[in-house]
Write a protein that holds these residues in place. Sequence first.
Motif, PDB file in Angstrom:
ATOM      1  N   ARG A 111       0.875  -1.167   0.000  1.00 37.39           N
ATOM      2  CA  ARG A 111       0.000   0.000   0.000  1.00 37.39           C
ATOM      3  C   ARG A 111       0.918   1.224   0.000  1.00 37.39           C
ATOM      4  NH1 ARG A 111      -2.652  -3.602  -1.296  1.00 37.39           N
ATOM      5  NH2 ARG A 111      -4.640  -4.307  -0.450  1.00 37.39           N
ATOM      6  N   ILE A 112       0.855   1.994  -1.085  1.00 39.43           N
ATOM      7  CA  ILE A 112       1.756   3.117  -1.304  1.00 39.43           C
ATOM      8  C   ILE A 112       0.951   4.418  -1.297  1.00 39.43           C
ATOM      9  CG2 ILE A 112       3.451   4.143  -2.885  1.00 39.43           C
ATOM     10  CD1 ILE A 112       4.368   1.439  -1.829  1.00 39.43           C
ATOM     11  N   PRO A 113       1.344   5.379  -0.456  1.00 41.05           N
ATOM     12  CA  PRO A 113       0.628   6.658  -0.457  1.00 41.05           C
ATOM     13  C   PRO A 113       1.089   7.564  -1.591  1.00 41.05           C
ATOM     14  CG  PRO A 113       2.351   6.687   1.205  1.00 41.05           C
ATOM     15  CD  PRO A 113       2.356   5.304   0.594  1.00 41.05           C
ATOM     16  N   GLY A 114       0.182   8.397  -2.036  1.00 44.47           N
ATOM     17  CA  GLY A 114       0.492   9.429  -3.020  1.00 44.47           C
ATOM     18  C   GLY A 114      -0.258  10.685  -2.633  1.00 44.47           C
ATOM     19  N   THR A 115       0.387  11.825  -2.790  1.00 42.38           N
ATOM     20  CA  THR A 115      -0.253  13.082  -2.421  1.00 42.38           C
ATOM     21  C   THR A 115      -0.048  14.116  -3.511  1.00 42.38           C
ATOM     22  OG1 THR A 115       1.693  13.955  -1.284  1.00 42.38           O
ATOM     23  CG2 THR A 115       0.153  12.655   0.041  1.00 42.38           C
ATOM     24  N   ALA A 116      -0.902  15.141  -3.473  1.00 43.61           N
ATOM     25  CA  ALA A 116      -0.770  16.271  -4.401  1.00 43.61           C
ATOM     26  C   ALA A 116      -1.426  17.493  -3.773  1.00 43.61           C
ATOM     27  CB  ALA A 116      -1.414  15.945  -5.745  1.00 43.61           C
ATOM     28  N   GLY A 117      -1.054  18.652  -4.285  1.00 43.93           N
ATOM     29  CA  GLY A 117      -1.665  19.891  -3.819  1.00 43.93           C
ATOM     30  C   GLY A 117      -1.367  20.191  -2.373  1.00 43.93           C
ATOM     31  N   GLY A 118      -0.121  19.928  -1.942  1.00 36.46           N
ATOM     32  CA  GLY A 118       0.214  20.176  -0.543  1.00 36.46           C
ATOM     33  C   GLY A 118      -0.565  19.285   0.402  1.00 36.46           C
ATOM     34  N   ASP A 119      -0.701  18.030   0.043  1.00 39.45           N
ATOM     35  CA  ASP A 119      -1.428  17.021   0.820  1.00 39.45           C
ATOM     36  C   ASP A 119      -2.942  17.257   0.854  1.00 39.45           C
ATOM     37  OD1 ASP A 119       0.947  15.709   1.305  1.00 39.45           O
ATOM     38  OD2 ASP A 119       1.140  16.401   3.376  1.00 39.45           O
ATOM     39  N   LYS A 120      -3.459  18.054  -0.064  1.00 41.18           N
ATOM     40  CA  LYS A 120      -4.909  18.286  -0.134  1.00 41.18           C
ATOM     41  C   LYS A 120      -5.627  17.094  -0.759  1.00 41.18           C
ATOM     42  CE  LYS A 120      -4.645  22.505   1.422  1.00 41.18           C
ATOM     43  NZ  LYS A 120      -4.993  22.815   2.781  1.00 41.18           N
ATOM     44  N   VAL A 121      -4.898  16.332  -1.583  1.00 36.14           N
ATOM     45  CA  VAL A 121      -5.426  15.095  -2.152  1.00 36.14           C
ATOM     46  C   VAL A 121      -4.452  13.980  -1.780  1.00 36.14           C
ATOM     47  CG1 VAL A 121      -5.964  13.828  -4.277  1.00 36.14           C
ATOM     48  CG2 VAL A 121      -6.603  16.232  -4.067  1.00 36.14           C
ATOM     49  N   LYS A 122      -4.991  12.944  -1.160  1.00 38.42           N
ATOM     50  CA  LYS A 122      -4.178  11.799  -0.742  1.00 38.42           C
ATOM     51  C   LYS A 122      -4.845  10.531  -1.250  1.00 38.42           C
ATOM     52  CE  LYS A 122      -3.006  14.032   3.651  1.00 38.42           C
ATOM     53  NZ  LYS A 122      -3.071  13.900   5.114  1.00 38.42           N
ATOM     54  N   ILE A 123      -4.023   9.636  -1.765  1.00 37.61           N
ATOM     55  CA  ILE A 123      -4.536   8.323  -2.155  1.00 37.61           C
ATOM     56  C   ILE A 123      -3.644   7.249  -1.565  1.00 37.61           C
ATOM     57  CG2 ILE A 123      -5.460   9.210  -4.340  1.00 37.61           C
ATOM     58  CD1 ILE A 123      -3.203   7.452  -5.664  1.00 37.61           C
ATOM     59  N   VAL A 124      -4.171   6.048  -1.517  1.00 42.87           N
ATOM     60  CA  VAL A 124      -3.386   4.870  -1.175  1.00 42.87           C
ATOM     61  C   VAL A 124      -3.549   3.909  -2.339  1.00 42.87           C
ATOM     62  CG1 VAL A 124      -3.077   2.942   0.410  1.00 42.87           C
ATOM     63  CG2 VAL A 124      -3.696   5.203   1.308  1.00 42.87           C
ATOM     64  N   LEU A 125      -2.416   3.620  -2.980  1.00 45.80           N
ATOM     65  CA  LEU A 125      -2.391   2.739  -4.146  1.00 45.80           C
ATOM     66  C   LEU A 125      -1.870   1.375  -3.742  1.00 45.80           C
ATOM     67  CD1 LEU A 125      -2.716   2.597  -7.264  1.00 45.80           C
ATOM     68  CD2 LEU A 125      -0.297   3.236  -7.406  1.00 45.80           C
ATOM     69  N   GLY A 126      -2.579   0.330  -4.146  1.00 41.12           N
ATOM     70  CA  GLY A 126      -2.143  -1.030  -3.849  1.00 41.12           C
ATOM     71  C   GLY A 126      -1.170  -1.541  -4.891  1.00 41.12           C
ATOM     72  N   GLY A 127      -0.456  -2.582  -4.526  1.00 42.00           N
ATOM     73  CA  GLY A 127       0.482  -3.217  -5.441  1.00 42.00           C
ATOM     74  C   GLY A 127      -0.183  -3.786  -6.673  1.00 42.00           C
ATOM     75  N   ASP A 128      -1.487  -3.927  -6.627  1.00 42.41           N
ATOM     76  CA  ASP A 128      -2.263  -4.383  -7.775  1.00 42.41           C
ATOM     77  C   ASP A 128      -2.762  -3.205  -8.615  1.00 42.41           C
ATOM     78  OD1 ASP A 128      -4.044  -3.373  -5.943  1.00 42.41           O
ATOM     79  OD2 ASP A 128      -5.255  -5.188  -5.790  1.00 42.41           O
ATOM     80  N   HIS A 129      -2.259  -2.002  -8.307  1.00 41.20           N
ATOM     81  CA  HIS A 129      -2.576  -0.762  -9.023  1.00 41.20           C
ATOM     82  C   HIS A 129      -4.016  -0.299  -8.818  1.00 41.20           C
ATOM     83  CE1 HIS A 129       1.288  -0.428 -11.111  1.00 41.20           C
ATOM     84  NE2 HIS A 129       1.254  -1.747 -11.105  1.00 41.20           N
ATOM     85  N   LYS A 130      -4.668  -0.775  -7.769  1.00 42.14           N
ATOM     86  CA  LYS A 130      -6.001  -0.299  -7.423  1.00 42.14           C
ATOM     87  C   LYS A 130      -5.873   0.767  -6.335  1.00 42.14           C
ATOM     88  CE  LYS A 130      -8.340  -4.644  -8.381  1.00 42.14           C
ATOM     89  NZ  LYS A 130      -9.114  -5.752  -7.812  1.00 42.14           N
ATOM     90  N   ILE A 131      -6.769   1.739  -6.361  1.00 43.35           N
ATOM     91  CA  ILE A 131      -6.801   2.755  -5.318  1.00 43.35           C
ATOM     92  C   ILE A 131      -7.618   2.200  -4.154  1.00 43.35           C
ATOM     93  CG2 ILE A 131      -7.591   5.060  -4.679  1.00 43.35           C
ATOM     94  CD1 ILE A 131      -7.068   5.913  -7.581  1.00 43.35           C
ATOM     95  N   TYR A 132      -7.020   2.185  -2.961  1.00 44.96           N
ATOM     96  CA  TYR A 132      -7.679   1.632  -1.788  1.00 44.96           C
ATOM     97  C   TYR A 132      -8.248   2.699  -0.863  1.00 44.96           C
ATOM     98  CZ  TYR A 132      -6.539  -3.051  -3.089  1.00 44.96           C
ATOM     99  OH  TYR A 132      -6.500  -4.239  -3.760  1.00 44.96           O
ATOM    100  N   ASN A 133      -7.773   3.908  -0.998  1.00 43.36           N
ATOM    101  CA  ASN A 133      -8.308   4.985  -0.180  1.00 43.36           C
ATOM    102  C   ASN A 133      -8.016   6.306  -0.879  1.00 43.36           C
ATOM    103  OD1 ASN A 133      -9.595   6.087   2.100  1.00 43.36           O
ATOM    104  ND2 ASN A 133      -7.638   6.502   3.078  1.00 43.36           N
TER     105      ASN A 133
END
Length: 115
Positions: free
Chosen positions: A43-65
């Motif tokens: 589970r890999i986090p990704g952020t943008a816009g100064g942490d205004k948008v956060k996602i959690v990407l799974g190793g299967d390339h699906k967004i989990y959060n």
Amino acid sequence: MAKGFKGMPGGMGGMGNMGNLMAQAQKMQRELELVQQEIKQLRIPGTAGGDKVKIVLGGDHKIYNMEIAPEVIDPDDSEMLADLIVAAYNQASEELENKSAEMMNRVTGGVKMPF
């Protein structure tokens, strides 16, 4: 001394080495399968816009959060929000690729595998 297969002493020649090579290849294949399963669980986090948008990407390339700060939700500028989501995903995806390659290299020693 009796000559064996292809003039090699011992009867089987290099066939013992071939069996050893096959055993090593099978071991590597099992290890690769285990690493691939581990990668799917990442589970890999990704952020943008100064942490205004956060996602959690799974190793299967699906967004989990996904979390989106209310202040970036502007009905008159949906394109900006879309750009932030894409940027967060791309950041996480790049990190996932780096982490996956690192994990696979531990098994393959850096040799590129055809999969």
